[in-house]
Design a protein around this motif. Structure first.
Motif, mmCIF file in Angstrom:
data_model
loop_
_atom_site.group_PDB
_atom_site.id
_atom_site.type_symbol
_atom_site.label_atom_id
_atom_site.label_comp_id
_atom_site.label_asym_id
_atom_site.label_seq_id
_atom_site.Cartn_x
_atom_site.Cartn_y
_atom_site.Cartn_z
ATOM 1 N N ASN A 259 0.830 -1.212 0.000
ATOM 2 C CA ASN A 259 0.000 0.000 0.000
ATOM 3 C C ASN A 259 0.865 1.263 0.000
ATOM 4 O O ASN A 259 0.596 2.213 -0.739
ATOM 5 N N PHE A 260 1.894 1.255 0.816
ATOM 6 C CA PHE A 260 2.763 2.445 0.873
ATOM 7 C C PHE A 260 3.513 2.607 -0.458
ATOM 8 O O PHE A 260 3.629 3.709 -1.000
ATOM 9 N N MET A 261 3.995 1.496 -1.012
ATOM 10 C CA MET A 261 4.752 1.576 -2.262
ATOM 11 C C MET A 261 3.889 2.079 -3.412
ATOM 12 O O MET A 261 4.367 2.742 -4.332
ATOM 13 N N THR A 262 2.607 1.723 -3.377
ATOM 14 C CA THR A 262 1.707 2.172 -4.445
ATOM 15 C C THR A 262 1.660 3.696 -4.492
ATOM 16 O O THR A 262 1.663 4.305 -5.566
ATOM 17 N N VAL A 263 1.656 4.333 -3.309
ATOM 18 C CA VAL A 263 1.693 5.800 -3.253
ATOM 19 C C VAL A 263 3.056 6.299 -3.741
ATOM 20 O O VAL A 263 3.144 7.225 -4.553
ATOM 21 N N PHE A 264 4.113 5.657 -3.260
ATOM 22 C CA PHE A 264 5.467 6.045 -3.675
ATOM 23 C C PHE A 264 5.607 6.012 -5.193
ATOM 24 O O PHE A 264 6.142 6.938 -5.805
ATOM 25 N N ASN A 265 5.099 4.927 -5.793
ATOM 26 C CA ASN A 265 5.221 4.780 -7.244
ATOM 27 C C ASN A 265 4.412 5.850 -7.973
ATOM 28 O O ASN A 265 4.854 6.396 -8.981
ATOM 29 N N SER A 266 3.231 6.154 -7.435
ATOM 30 C CA SER A 266 2.382 7.157 -8.083
ATOM 31 C C SER A 266 3.024 8.536 -8.025
ATOM 32 O O SER A 266 2.854 9.351 -8.933
ATOM 33 N N LEU A 267 3.743 8.789 -6.946
ATOM 34 C CA LEU A 267 4.377 10.095 -6.786
ATOM 35 C C LEU A 267 5.727 10.167 -7.504
ATOM 36 O O LEU A 267 6.345 11.230 -7.560
ATOM 37 N N GLY A 268 6.172 9.042 -8.017
ATOM 38 C CA GLY A 268 7.458 9.030 -8.700
ATOM 39 C C GLY A 268 8.630 9.192 -7.755
ATOM 40 O O GLY A 268 9.696 9.655 -8.142
ATOM 41 N N LEU A 269 8.446 8.785 -6.511
ATOM 42 C CA LEU A 269 9.539 8.913 -5.538
ATOM 43 C C LEU A 269 10.543 7.768 -5.676
ATOM 44 O O LEU A 269 10.196 6.659 -6.077
ATOM 45 N N CYS A 270 11.781 8.069 -5.319
ATOM 46 C CA CYS A 270 12.858 7.083 -5.390
ATOM 47 C C CYS A 270 12.765 6.110 -4.224
ATOM 48 O O CYS A 270 12.566 6.502 -3.075
ATOM 49 N N LYS A 271 12.925 4.798 -4.540
ATOM 50 C CA LYS A 271 12.843 3.779 -3.485
ATOM 51 C C LYS A 271 13.984 3.888 -2.473
ATOM 52 O O LYS A 271 13.855 3.453 -1.338
ATOM 53 N N PHE A 272 15.100 4.428 -2.910
ATOM 54 C CA PHE A 272 16.268 4.393 -2.020
ATOM 55 C C PHE A 272 16.178 5.353 -0.857
ATOM 56 O O PHE A 272 16.858 5.170 0.148
ATOM 57 N N ILE A 273 15.307 6.365 -0.980
ATOM 58 C CA ILE A 273 15.156 7.236 0.188
ATOM 59 C C ILE A 273 14.500 6.473 1.331
ATOM 60 O O ILE A 273 14.580 6.879 2.486
ATOM 61 N N MET A 274 13.885 5.323 1.015
ATOM 62 C CA MET A 274 13.321 4.478 2.077
ATOM 63 C C MET A 274 14.380 4.056 3.083
ATOM 64 O O MET A 274 14.056 3.724 4.227
ATOM 65 N N LEU A 275 15.634 4.033 2.651
ATOM 66 C CA LEU A 275 16.720 3.707 3.578
ATOM 67 C C LEU A 275 16.745 4.684 4.743
ATOM 68 O O LEU A 275 17.267 4.377 5.819
ATOM 69 N N GLY A 276 16.203 5.879 4.532
ATOM 70 C CA GLY A 276 16.075 6.860 5.625
ATOM 71 C C GLY A 276 14.882 6.580 6.519
ATOM 72 O O GLY A 276 14.495 7.428 7.317
ATOM 73 N N GLN A 277 14.314 5.374 6.392
ATOM 74 C CA GLN A 277 13.193 4.915 7.230
ATOM 75 C C GLN A 277 12.008 5.889 7.143
ATOM 76 O O GLN A 277 11.521 6.422 8.145
ATOM 77 N N ILE A 278 11.567 6.087 5.910
ATOM 78 C CA ILE A 278 10.465 7.008 5.636
ATOM 79 C C ILE A 278 9.123 6.415 6.072
ATOM 80 O O ILE A 278 8.830 5.263 5.776
#
Lengths: 380, 380
Positions: A259-278
């Motif tokens: 569910n969270f990734m679906t929003v991330f993908n829609s916003l065009g956000l980079c997956k690697f910022i997830m390393l910052g525990q978003i």
């Protein structure tokens, strides 16, 4: 990531039993992974970095191609997925060939994961006598092929006839056309080749590959990422225990991440910022800053749930249901003998049932009216 | 068996969670099972017994048909499988209608299991809007239909057009033709409808239905029989623990029973004598008495292993492999909420891997050269 790009993770991924090797049949390939690693790239053919606008990570690498028809050209260096698809998946330990394959695919506009997976399938079909040298137009389709990869990719790109036409259909259709037991070797779901992460290593990926709306995709869910320790599931409020090779709570875990990734993908956000525990809360603040809206973290998660389920409803209308939420038998029955995930055979039934229940999908994989109402989708 | 025939077991089977109810979706149907039981048959329309030559069991019953076009005719009364297929599977609790269906199928030469399963699938397809009243030529295809069953069977037997032609193809092909999510409702493997025993109740049947050479057959393996307590697995030297809903040792357990049954089937022996706890040693003595040979119990088991694997090799040559050793999703993901097997979801991966290893089949479900040699089949 800055120093070695995503290909810099390949040795770590191998050590976790998560790297697909010899079309998903082997559990370890230590020496090979070293030879095709981002660390090796940096020492050899790498010529520089590239990055998205204003990015401080700069995970992109550039490399000079030293073999094949584009010898001397400088282009994007292979990322992790490409390194695995043209490397470990077919036991090719030649980094320069992988870089050349990557360059060819970029120029032709071909997906490297699907292309590598299709070739790996074809190698097994050849090994089993389902394809002959006549079918392959003289190419010896064997594990570890190198220059031959470039030849095949060119044939696939100019896909009018012969082996090129056959393989250009992608792994599922090509295997179906080859027939016999060839579909055994097509590691895909809903027609899309699996990304280079093994659901036997991180069993959240069972739920992911089986129910992702576009098939064997790793961008609809960062299960491998989270179970590998790079992202804490606590960020999406998931606190139940989840043993990498186990089945308890996996369905719910996967859904939270999806569910969270679906929003991330829609916003065009980079997956690697997830390393910052978003967290969804942080994402809501960015959205609010950009739009003037007033969303909370919960709103973001709800949006993801809605987005995912709208896609599911679309698929349902096309006739897809639970019967299509399946994995290749190799993922369920082949217990690799070596590596960190040796012996792991996912408890598919439990993982999937957990996911269906948490999603509030009915027994046929259709969203319940109750859930539709909850999401405000009951008019669709 | 003498007093009430195999239909006399239906209440016991229901109480074990082994009876398929409402196309395998429900876990209990106590009152219905009582109404269609062999005990009820004996009290109502039963007119006599019949038996194979010289049999002391005489499990066959005769009944007078009281409804439909053959009203008044005396014929074979429904056995257990038929009672379930035209009864619990479609929530029809009318024993006379079941007897009439049985009589019709006997006269038309139609298999009652496949016919009942196909109609149950069609009811779910109708319920889900995949078939309309126009498709069914005006028949309301609903759970619990009675006289309509006779009408449909007649159309199926004269299968030139319409709903008759559609359903006469059997459960798999008909569901494929209906399309959409209809295959969800087709409970079959390798194109053959499951017998009326639930692999969620006795998980040995997972291995059986998935690998039986002719599909969803209960005569290639008496797993349900053995796990239900009627036959001791010790007779085939199987002494490892096997919990009915579990997965430990199931593959081996199933193979032992399958190998022995393959010999039984080839010899045309009755399954019910197994209640006398027949061992391969005893079977070898009968064979020796009839032929003058000098076989041991081990020889009989080896013959079964050879027979089973020759059939598998034949199937392999036709392109069947591990990819075809699958069960419908309903068997893996639908955890019925009531009954003795409520909540049971088989650990398919472990059961199957255990079976493959014990069979010495390779990862693609093909017999290994080593095993072929062991069986003296290496020249095939």
């Amino acid at each position: 990531l800055h120093d070695f790009g995503t290909l810099g993770t390949i040795q770590g991924v191998e050590s976790e039993g998560d790297l697909p090797i010899k079309n998903w049949t082997l559990g370890s390939w230590e020496e090979g992974a070293y030879k095709i690693s981002g660390q090796m790239l940096a020492e050899t053919i790498q010529t520089g970095h590239h990055a998205c606008h204003a990015c401080t990570i700069r995970c992109g690498k550039e490399a000079k191609v030293t073999v094949g028809p584009y010898k001397g050209a400088i282009g994007h260096a292979p990322e992790y997925e490409t390194g695995a698809a043209f490397g470990s998946l077919i036991l090719n330990d030649n980094l320069e060939i992988i870089a050349a394959c990557n360059d060819l695919c970029n120029r032709y506009g071909m997906d490297t994961i699907e292309a590598g997976s299709t070739i790996a399938m074809a190698i097994e079909a050849y090994e089993n006598g389902l394809l002959t040298k006549r079918d392959t137009e003289g190419i010896e389709l064997k594990w570890g092929i190198k220059e031959e990869l470039l030849e095949i990719l060119k044939k696939m790109a100019n896909n009018k006839v012969g082996i090129g036409r056959l393989l250009a259909q992608g792994v599922k259709r090509a295997a179906d056309e080859i027939g016999g037991i060839a579909p055994e070797f097509a590691i895909q779901s809903k027609g899309q080749a699996f990304a280079m992460h093994d659901p036997r290593a991180y069993t959240t990926m069972v739920a992911d590959y089986a129910t992702c709306n576009r098939g064997g995709c790793h961008l609809e869910c960062l299960g491998y990422f989270s179970e590998g320790g790079a992202y804490s599931a606590k960020c999406v409020d998931f606190t139940k225990p989840s043993e990498p090779h186990g089945y308890e709570n996996k369905g719910e875990y996967a859904v939270r991440l999806m569910n969270f990734m679906t929003v991330f993908n829609s916003l065009g956000l980079c997956k690697f910022i997830m390393l910052g525990q978003i967290t969804p809360e942080m994402a809501s603040q960015w959205i609010n800053a950009a739009t003037g809206w007033n969303l909370t973290g919960k709103d973001v998660e709800l949006a993801g749930d809605r987005l995912f389920n709208i896609k599911r409803m679309y698929n349902n209308r096309l006739g897809l249901s639970r019967k299509d939420d399946v994995l290749p038998q190799r993922m369920l029955l082949h217990d690799r003998q070596t590596g960190a995930a040796a012996g792991s055979l996912p408890y598919y039934s439990r993982i999937m049932k957990d996911l269906y229940d948490y999603r509030k999908w009915n027994a046929e994989g259709i969203i319940t009216e109750e859930k539709k109402k909850e999401l405000g989708l009951d008019t669709l």
